[in-house]
Design a protein around this motif. Sequence first.
Motif, short mmCIF file in Angstrom:
data_model
loop_
_atom_site.label_atom_id
_atom_site.label_comp_id
_atom_site.label_asym_id
_atom_site.label_seq_id
_atom_site.Cartn_x
_atom_site.Cartn_y
_atom_site.Cartn_z
N GLU A 160 0.84 -1.20 0.00
CA GLU A 160 0.00 0.00 0.00
C GLU A 160 0.87 1.25 0.00
OE1 GLU A 160 -3.52 0.35 1.06
OE2 GLU A 160 -4.00 -1.78 1.01
N ASN A 161 0.29 2.35 -0.42
CA ASN A 161 1.02 3.61 -0.42
C ASN A 161 0.73 4.40 0.84
OD1 ASN A 161 2.35 3.70 -3.01
ND2 ASN A 161 0.27 3.71 -3.86
N LEU A 162 1.73 5.07 1.34
CA LEU A 162 1.50 6.00 2.44
C LEU A 162 0.97 7.28 1.83
CD1 LEU A 162 4.62 5.81 4.76
CD2 LEU A 162 2.25 5.64 5.47
N LYS A 163 0.04 7.89 2.50
CA LYS A 163 -0.52 9.11 1.94
C LYS A 163 0.48 10.27 2.05
CE LYS A 163 -4.40 12.19 2.36
NZ LYS A 163 -4.10 12.76 1.06
N ASP A 164 0.49 11.07 1.02
CA ASP A 164 1.36 12.24 1.00
C ASP A 164 0.47 13.47 0.90
OD1 ASP A 164 2.93 14.40 -0.40
OD2 ASP A 164 4.51 12.91 -0.12
N GLU A 165 0.89 14.54 1.52
CA GLU A 165 0.02 15.74 1.51
C GLU A 165 -0.19 16.30 0.11
OE1 GLU A 165 4.16 16.87 2.99
OE2 GLU A 165 2.74 15.25 3.28
N ASN A 166 0.68 15.92 -0.85
CA ASN A 166 0.51 16.41 -2.22
C ASN A 166 -0.43 15.55 -3.05
OD1 ASN A 166 2.25 18.73 -2.48
ND2 ASN A 166 3.85 17.28 -1.89
N ASP A 167 -0.77 14.39 -2.55
CA ASP A 167 -1.62 13.49 -3.33
C ASP A 167 -3.06 13.95 -3.27
OD1 ASP A 167 0.70 12.07 -3.61
OD2 ASP A 167 0.23 10.63 -2.03
N THR A 168 -3.77 13.69 -4.35
CA THR A 168 -5.17 14.10 -4.39
C THR A 168 -6.00 12.91 -4.78
OG1 THR A 168 -4.25 15.92 -5.64
CG2 THR A 168 -6.63 15.97 -5.25
N VAL A 169 -7.16 12.81 -4.22
CA VAL A 169 -8.10 11.80 -4.70
C VAL A 169 -9.35 12.52 -5.17
CG1 VAL A 169 -9.52 9.81 -4.10
CG2 VAL A 169 -7.30 10.10 -3.04
N ILE A 170 -9.67 12.36 -6.43
CA ILE A 170 -10.92 12.92 -6.93
C ILE A 170 -11.86 11.72 -7.09
CG2 ILE A 170 -12.03 14.20 -8.81
CD1 ILE A 170 -9.86 15.91 -7.70
N PRO A 171 -12.80 11.59 -6.21
CA PRO A 171 -13.64 10.40 -6.29
C PRO A 171 -14.66 10.52 -7.42
CG PRO A 171 -14.32 11.77 -4.47
CD PRO A 171 -13.16 12.46 -5.10
N ALA A 172 -15.12 9.38 -7.89
CA ALA A 172 -16.18 9.39 -8.89
C ALA A 172 -17.40 10.02 -8.26
CB ALA A 172 -16.47 7.96 -9.32
N LYS A 173 -18.13 10.78 -9.09
CA LYS A 173 -19.27 11.52 -8.55
C LYS A 173 -20.37 10.60 -8.05
CE LYS A 173 -19.36 15.54 -11.15
NZ LYS A 173 -19.82 15.79 -12.46
N ALA A 174 -20.85 9.80 -9.00
CA ALA A 174 -21.94 8.92 -8.65
C ALA A 174 -21.35 7.77 -7.85
CB ALA A 174 -22.62 8.40 -9.89
N GLY A 175 -21.81 7.56 -6.69
CA GLY A 175 -21.38 6.37 -5.98
C GLY A 175 -20.43 6.66 -4.86
N LEU A 229 -11.89 3.73 -3.30
CA LEU A 229 -10.67 4.45 -3.63
C LEU A 229 -9.89 4.80 -2.37
CD1 LEU A 229 -11.48 7.11 -6.33
CD2 LEU A 229 -9.70 5.38 -6.41
N ASP A 230 -10.65 5.32 -1.41
CA ASP A 230 -9.99 5.78 -0.19
C ASP A 230 -9.31 4.65 0.55
OD1 ASP A 230 -12.13 8.52 0.78
OD2 ASP A 230 -10.49 8.33 -0.63
N SER A 231 -9.99 3.49 0.64
CA SER A 231 -9.38 2.44 1.44
C SER A 231 -8.17 1.87 0.72
CB SER A 231 -10.39 1.36 1.77
OG SER A 231 -10.68 0.65 0.60
N ARG A 232 -8.24 1.87 -0.60
CA ARG A 232 -7.10 1.36 -1.34
C ARG A 232 -5.91 2.32 -1.14
NH1 ARG A 232 -7.10 0.88 -7.50
NH2 ARG A 232 -8.78 2.31 -7.15
N PHE A 233 -6.28 3.56 -1.02
CA PHE A 233 -5.27 4.60 -0.96
C PHE A 233 -4.59 4.66 0.41
CE2 PHE A 233 -4.26 9.23 -1.38
CZ PHE A 233 -3.32 9.02 -2.37
N HIS A 234 -5.40 4.58 1.43
CA HIS A 234 -4.82 4.78 2.76
C HIS A 234 -4.47 3.48 3.48
CE1 HIS A 234 -5.98 8.81 2.22
NE2 HIS A 234 -7.25 8.65 2.45
N GLY A 235 -4.93 2.39 2.97
CA GLY A 235 -4.82 1.17 3.77
C GLY A 235 -5.92 1.27 4.79
N ASN A 236 -6.09 0.26 5.63
CA ASN A 236 -7.25 0.27 6.51
C ASN A 236 -7.22 1.38 7.54
OD1 ASN A 236 -8.16 -1.82 5.03
ND2 ASN A 236 -7.02 -3.30 6.26
N ASP A 237 -6.46 1.15 8.60
CA ASP A 237 -6.45 2.19 9.62
C ASP A 237 -5.15 2.97 9.57
OD1 ASP A 237 -5.20 0.38 12.51
OD2 ASP A 237 -4.75 0.21 10.39
N THR A 238 -4.48 2.90 8.44
CA THR A 238 -3.15 3.47 8.38
C THR A 238 -3.12 4.98 8.32
OG1 THR A 238 -3.21 3.10 6.05
CG2 THR A 238 -2.02 1.48 7.36
#
Length: 424
Positions: free
Chosen positions: A306-321, A328-337
């Motif tokens: 998994e990737n560690l989150k960086d303050e420069n990273d952005t997640v633009i989630p899909a609108k619908a859903g 996306l978020d869980s893949r991005f941050h890992g579970n409780d990481t």
Amino acid sequence: MDEIFHESNHIVTFVWSGRSGKGGTTKQVELNHEYIECYSKDTTKVKMKPVVNIQGEGNYKDKKSTYKREHLRQWGQGDRREDRPSMYFPIILPNGEEIYPKRSDGSEGRWRFGEETVRKLQTDNDLDFVKDENGNVTVYRKIREGRESIMATDSLLTDKGTASSGTLELKKLFGEKVFDNVKPTTLIKHLIDLVIYDDRNAVILDSFSGSGTTGHAVMDLNKEDGGNRRFILVQMTEATEKEPDKNICKDITRERIKRAIEKYGYDSGFQYLRVGQALDAETLLEGKLPDYKTFARYVYYLCTGENLKDENDTVIPAKAGIQKKKKLDSRFHGNDTAKNNAINESTFFIGTFGNQAIYLIYKQDYEALTRMALNLEVAERIIAEQPNKKRIVYAPACFLDQEYLEEKQIEFVSIPYNLFQRKG
Ligand SMILES: C[S@@+](CC[C@H](N)C(=O)[O-])C[C@H]1O[C@@H](n2cnc3c(N)ncnc32)[C@H](O)[C@@H]1O
């Protein structure tokens, strides 16, 4: 491309007539095409989308339909009997006479199809026998109206947009010209649909993505046909000493995708990530030690996937859903990481992942590295800090015995610091 894919995997060079001629220039010839090289990893697996041609109305008519005529005898190249001996056989005319394929000089020719196919054409009333004034009969095949024929796709790409239509598309999103050499989405859509038309879940990579046309085209194609294709765009900042703050990737590539989603209502989201320093044996052997944070992120990824989150990273989630956003978020941050991760060089803590706490004992300094190790002092501090977790420690050396490590639930992973030692 030959080096990467091997020349045997070159499929075709497409010619894209993508520049509208300006006319009236002083040049003798206006260049209004560009080339697109098409390679595959394995040509045997390529399935290009064929063109389906539907036959229009013909000049002749029988009880079934109108039709066009096509000579049943092979014309031009390979038209001699010895070229395809099995395609030389008699056809029995309605009056009982036999006719053989004959070339115009009177020598033996051949039909275009084998005997079985020709018999079927005759039974289906798909052959026309035409007698001239000298009594010579010519055999034609009837190409019936409405018949579908499958044809290979064209190497010449016309009507797929032009460089100026690409520029215009981008201008519509930014209000002004912000990038040169923009490809039109229509061209990229055509190419994607052509080479992977049977896979609507494909991942499309553009490692020189510029203004992000490829991402835009993928979203557009998905909207059109309900596909679920994904894209990976790679782009450099193009920052220089003169323009240290230039960031094409953030200000144009990312921004274009964001604006396109908003303007055209695409049900798409994306992650914007920054690539760190390249970390591979070669770089390290050259003596380029990564800084603590970069190495920590790399170790975290190696350890957890998994990737560690960086303050420069952005997640633009899909609108619908909201569901998609969560995914996306869980893949991005890992579970409780996400909430627990705070890389700290002085305590060697990198982050947690599930029931594990990950540490990296490291310094961007060759001399210091040779003296760094997982020792009792560090181990005790780590145990106290993370009493309920399994502790994974990356370090150049370990001064503790295996029994102790097992008892205290510590896993030592050696970082091969000898790799970091400057050669020569
Ligand atoms: C001609 S543009 C691509 C245009 C794109 N097809 C479009 O429609 O906007 C090529 C881009 O590749 C980028 N590039 C070149 N070398 C690169 C590299 N090594 N890594 C990442 N990007 C690179 C350049 O910054 C440039 O913006």
